[in-house]
Every structure is written in C-alpha cells, then in structure tokens.
Write an enzyme that holds these catalytic residues in place. Sequence first.
Site, PDB file in Angstrom:
ATOM      1  N   LYS A   1     -10.198  -3.355  -3.823  1.00 15.31           N
ATOM      2  CA  LYS A   1     -10.832  -2.033  -3.858  1.00 15.31           C
ATOM      3  C   LYS A   1      -9.839  -0.977  -4.294  1.00 15.31           C
ATOM      4  O   LYS A   1     -10.178  -0.044  -5.013  1.00 15.31           O
ATOM      5  CB  LYS A   1     -11.343  -1.664  -2.456  1.00 15.31           C
ATOM      6  CG  LYS A   1     -12.605  -2.367  -2.065  1.00 15.31           C
ATOM      7  CD  LYS A   1     -13.089  -1.940  -0.681  1.00 15.31           C
ATOM      8  CE  LYS A   1     -12.524  -2.847   0.393  1.00 15.31           C
ATOM      9  NZ  LYS A   1     -13.370  -2.966   1.595  1.00 15.31           N
TER      10      LYS A   1
ATOM     11  N   LYS B   1      -5.124 -10.127  -6.887  1.00 17.26           N
ATOM     12  CA  LYS B   1      -6.412 -10.286  -6.210  1.00 17.26           C
ATOM     13  C   LYS B   1      -7.343  -9.144  -6.600  1.00 17.26           C
ATOM     14  O   LYS B   1      -6.888  -8.041  -6.926  1.00 17.26           O
ATOM     15  CB  LYS B   1      -6.225 -10.359  -4.692  1.00 17.26           C
ATOM     16  CG  LYS B   1      -5.851  -9.053  -4.052  1.00 17.26           C
ATOM     17  CD  LYS B   1      -6.014  -9.070  -2.535  1.00 17.26           C
ATOM     18  CE  LYS B   1      -5.645  -7.689  -2.016  1.00 17.26           C
ATOM     19  NZ  LYS B   1      -5.675  -7.516  -0.602  1.00 17.26           N
TER      20      LYS B   1
ATOM     21  N   LYS C   1       0.824  -1.214   0.000  1.00 15.82           N
ATOM     22  CA  LYS C   1       0.000   0.000   0.000  1.00 15.82           C
ATOM     23  C   LYS C   1       0.856   1.261   0.000  1.00 15.82           C
ATOM     24  O   LYS C   1       0.520   2.236  -0.668  1.00 15.82           O
ATOM     25  CB  LYS C   1      -0.945   0.020   1.210  1.00 15.82           C
ATOM     26  CG  LYS C   1      -2.098  -0.961   1.095  1.00 15.82           C
ATOM     27  CD  LYS C   1      -3.117  -0.734   2.203  1.00 15.82           C
ATOM     28  CE  LYS C   1      -4.255  -1.754   2.143  1.00 15.82           C
ATOM     29  NZ  LYS C   1      -5.192  -1.597   3.250  1.00 15.82           N
TER      30      LYS C   1
HETATM   31  P1  TYM Z   1     -10.743  -5.270   3.829  1.00 15.89           P
HETATM   32  O1  TYM Z   1     -11.865  -4.329   3.981  1.00 15.89           O
HETATM   33  O2  TYM Z   1      -9.614  -4.894   2.955  1.00 15.89           O
HETATM   34  O3  TYM Z   1     -11.274  -6.678   3.348  1.00 15.89           O
HETATM   35  C1  TYM Z   1     -12.388  -7.290   3.950  1.00 15.89           C
HETATM   36  C2  TYM Z   1     -12.303  -8.811   3.847  1.00 15.89           C
HETATM   37  O4  TYM Z   1     -12.338  -9.233   2.473  1.00 15.89           O
HETATM   38  C3  TYM Z   1     -11.271 -10.120   2.220  1.00 15.89           C
HETATM   39  N1  TYM Z   1     -10.872  -9.973   0.812  1.00 15.89           N
HETATM   40  C4  TYM Z   1     -10.823 -10.961  -0.082  1.00 15.89           C
HETATM   41  N2  TYM Z   1     -11.083 -12.280   0.010  1.00 15.89           N
HETATM   42  C5  TYM Z   1     -10.948 -13.028  -1.105  1.00 15.89           C
HETATM   43  N3  TYM Z   1     -10.568 -12.515  -2.301  1.00 15.89           N
HETATM   44  C6  TYM Z   1     -10.298 -11.193  -2.454  1.00 15.89           C
HETATM   45  N4  TYM Z   1      -9.954 -10.700  -3.631  1.00 15.89           N
HETATM   46  C7  TYM Z   1     -10.416 -10.358  -1.306  1.00 15.89           C
HETATM   47  N5  TYM Z   1     -10.227  -9.032  -1.099  1.00 15.89           N
HETATM   48  C8  TYM Z   1     -10.504  -8.809   0.199  1.00 15.89           C
HETATM   49  C9  TYM Z   1     -10.184  -9.692   3.183  1.00 15.89           C
HETATM   50  O5  TYM Z   1      -9.246 -10.719   3.398  1.00 15.89           O
HETATM   51  C10 TYM Z   1     -10.976  -9.356   4.417  1.00 15.89           C
HETATM   52  O6  TYM Z   1     -11.253 -10.521   5.166  1.00 15.89           O
HETATM   53  N6  TYM Z   1      -7.537  -5.722   7.498  1.00 15.89           N
HETATM   54  C11 TYM Z   1      -8.899  -6.175   7.230  1.00 15.89           C
HETATM   55  C12 TYM Z   1      -9.915  -5.407   8.022  1.00 15.89           C
HETATM   56  C13 TYM Z   1      -9.872  -5.648   9.494  1.00 15.89           C
HETATM   57  C14 TYM Z   1     -10.082  -6.889  10.176  1.00 15.89           C
HETATM   58  C15 TYM Z   1      -9.989  -6.587  11.567  1.00 15.89           C
HETATM   59  C16 TYM Z   1     -10.319  -8.186   9.744  1.00 15.89           C
HETATM   60  C17 TYM Z   1      -9.670  -4.716  10.461  1.00 15.89           C
HETATM   61  N7  TYM Z   1      -9.745  -5.272  11.696  1.00 15.89           N
HETATM   62  C18 TYM Z   1     -10.133  -7.592  12.519  1.00 15.89           C
HETATM   63  C19 TYM Z   1     -10.460  -9.175  10.713  1.00 15.89           C
HETATM   64  C20 TYM Z   1     -10.367  -8.884  12.071  1.00 15.89           C
HETATM   65  C21 TYM Z   1      -9.130  -6.020   5.723  1.00 15.89           C
HETATM   66  O7  TYM Z   1      -8.319  -6.352   4.932  1.00 15.89           O
HETATM   67  O8  TYM Z   1     -10.269  -5.513   5.315  1.00 15.89           O
END
Ligand code: TYM
Length: 332
Positions: A198, A195, A112
């Site tokens: 967003k 992947k 990032k």
């Molecule tokens: P975020 O918002 O980026 O993603 C949310 C969830 O979606 C999953 N994900 C995917 N899974 C499969 N294929 C993809 N292309 C793909 N893109 C995203 C992510 O793995 C995530 O599970 N850091 C976390 C947010 C967070 C969190 C937490 C998660 C903050 N605190 C505590 C678990 C527990 C995240 O990446 O969000």
Amino acid sequence: KPRVLSGIQPTADSFHLGNYLGAIRQWVTMQETHDAFYCVVDLHAITIPVEAATLRHRSRVAAAQLFAVGLDPERATVFVQSHIREHTELAWVLNCLTGMGEAGRMTQFKDKSAKFGESAASVGLFTYPILQAADILLYHAESVPVGADQKQHLELTRDLAQRFNHRFGDTFTLPQPHIVKSVEKITDLQDPAAKMSKSSSSPQGIIDVLEQPGPMRKKIMRAVTDTGTEVAFDEENKPGISNLLRIQSALSGTPIPDLVARYEGQGYGTFKKDVAEVVADTLTPIRERTEKLLADEGELDRLLAIGAGRARAVAQQTMAQVRERVGFLPAY
Ligand code: TYM
C-alpha cells in the site's frame, strides 16, 4: 476451538491483492475451524499522519471489505481496534518490557522510517510492533494468519509473551504465525523483486480489491515479465511470471504445474489474459458487496458494535489479570 487473531490497517481506500491472498482469504477459511477475532487496526494506522475524515472513511471501508469477502459476523468477531481500550493499555505494559535495541531491530520500522528520515518518524511507528503484540496476546491467540512480512513481529510477540510469563507468572499463550507459503509474498506487478505494498508500490504495480475490472486487466497485461516467451515457474529467472502463476493458482485452485502445462507453447499473452480474468471474476463480487455494505453505515456500525462487545469481554478479562500480576492497585 483454538483461537485465531489477525489485523489489517485501514491505510488505503482499498485492500490490495497481496492483503487478500496473503492474509484475508485465510481469515475466511479459519472462521470455520477457529474461534476467530479479526480487527481493523486504526491505532496502527495513525503511526503515519492521516486526516481524521480519511481515517474514519477508511476504517468503514476496511470493515465493509472484511464482511464482503465472507467473514460472517455470527461466527467471527470483527471489530475496530480503538474501540477496545485494553489494546493501548497492554501495549504500555509491553513497551516497558521491550528493549530499545530489540525494537530498533524491526526491519519494517527501518524500511518505513527510511522514507521520512528516521528522526521524522513518530515514536508510534517505532513501537508499532509492540501494539501488535498487545493485539495478539490480549486474546490468547494460538494462531495468527499473516503474510511473510509479519514474521519478525510475531517473533517479537512470542519473546514478549515469554518474558512476561517468566517475570509475572504464566499469563499469555505463545502464538504461531500462520503463513501460507505459496501466497506469503505477492509481488509488485511493476517490480517483481518487491512486495505489493500500500505504501510503496506505484498504482501500476498494485491491484486493489475495489478497483474496476478494466484497469485491473490493463495492469496485469502490462505486468513486468522477462523477455522470454515460455510460461514457467522460476522464481529466480522469471519472478514476474512466477508471481502471476502464484496468483492464478491461488484464485483458480489449479496447481502451478498444471497451469504451466496448459500454457505450453502459447506465449505470455493468453496466460496474462486468463490471470486478469480470474482476478476480475474474484474481486468484482467483493467490490459489489462492499459497496452495498457501505451504503448502510448504520448497519455496518451496528455489526462493529457487536464485534466490539465480544472482543471487549475477552480483553477486559486478560487485562484484569495483567494489572493484578504487574502490581497495579485495584481501582474501585
Ligand atoms: P497490513 O495492513 O500492512 O497488512 C495486512 C496483511 O496483509 C499481508 N500482506 C501481504 N501478504 C502477501 N503479499 C503481500 N504483498 C502482502 N502485503 C501485505 C500482511 O502480512 C498482513 O498479514 N502489522 C500488520 C497489522 C496488524 C496485525 C496485528 C496483524 C496489527 N496488529 C495483529 C496480525 C495480528 C500489517 O502488516 O498489516
């Protein structure tokens, strides 16, 4: 019931198909078997600059989508991270237990921050995974449903829990990531090596949950595939087709080998049309329910206040213990 916690960032005007398949669908099934806590992580969302009005809007849209996919406010605790002050408070304590080198090894930070140039990235982006560890540890979660990209953050969370327990006495539960292999990494429709994301996918590479069926179909019909004609599951030589097979299988419940047999001798056209159909059929009702929920902001905010109440009760209890163990004087 065992405790589960997960979070999602309100960083776009909609979740995408990767978020839905990789994470949120598991959140819905796990609300039946677990004591479930799910949060919209707005504190994480400000690690990248965003306008206040945009953030507010996206947080509501995110919450509405969570209820629209089937999270039940009676059973699952759905809340907004910033409503619970203990997240930032515990994050501070954990910051002080994390080595600079340890935080610097996080690949998501490297990816990032590379986009801005590392020195322009915020310190918040650097400590992002430590706030995530606080989210999880505050609730003593045993299980954390996420996509594959979160594995490293979960390892850090376990390390920090162990370190705290070792130094200050047994306090935190060591969480396990819950990753469903077949959907752990849904890829970009235009770039099957990357992947779906967003922040980095082009609009053509990403399917938004709240998108209209028309554009959805077009994107799937135009998804990058190899020059062959055979629908086969082969991650190495047919990553684009394999991604579509994983999507169709997850949404239809049909095993991949059965799908491969179904499309034998039919070429890519029919297959892609069917994928588009099952995607649109799944996401359309979610979009409609989200729109309904968003039409009544008062009700949405009320549901989030209920979630915050339940979350706060747990978080305050954990933090009281942490304060005492770390050696902060009681406040009267
Ligand atoms: P975020 O918002 O980026 O993603 C949310 C969830 O979606 C999953 N994900 C995917 N899974 C499969 N294929 C993809 N292309 C793909 N893109 C995203 C992510 O793995 C995530 O599970 N850091 C976390 C947010 C967070 C969190 C937490 C998660 C903050 N605190 C505590 C678990 C527990 C995240 O990446 O969000």
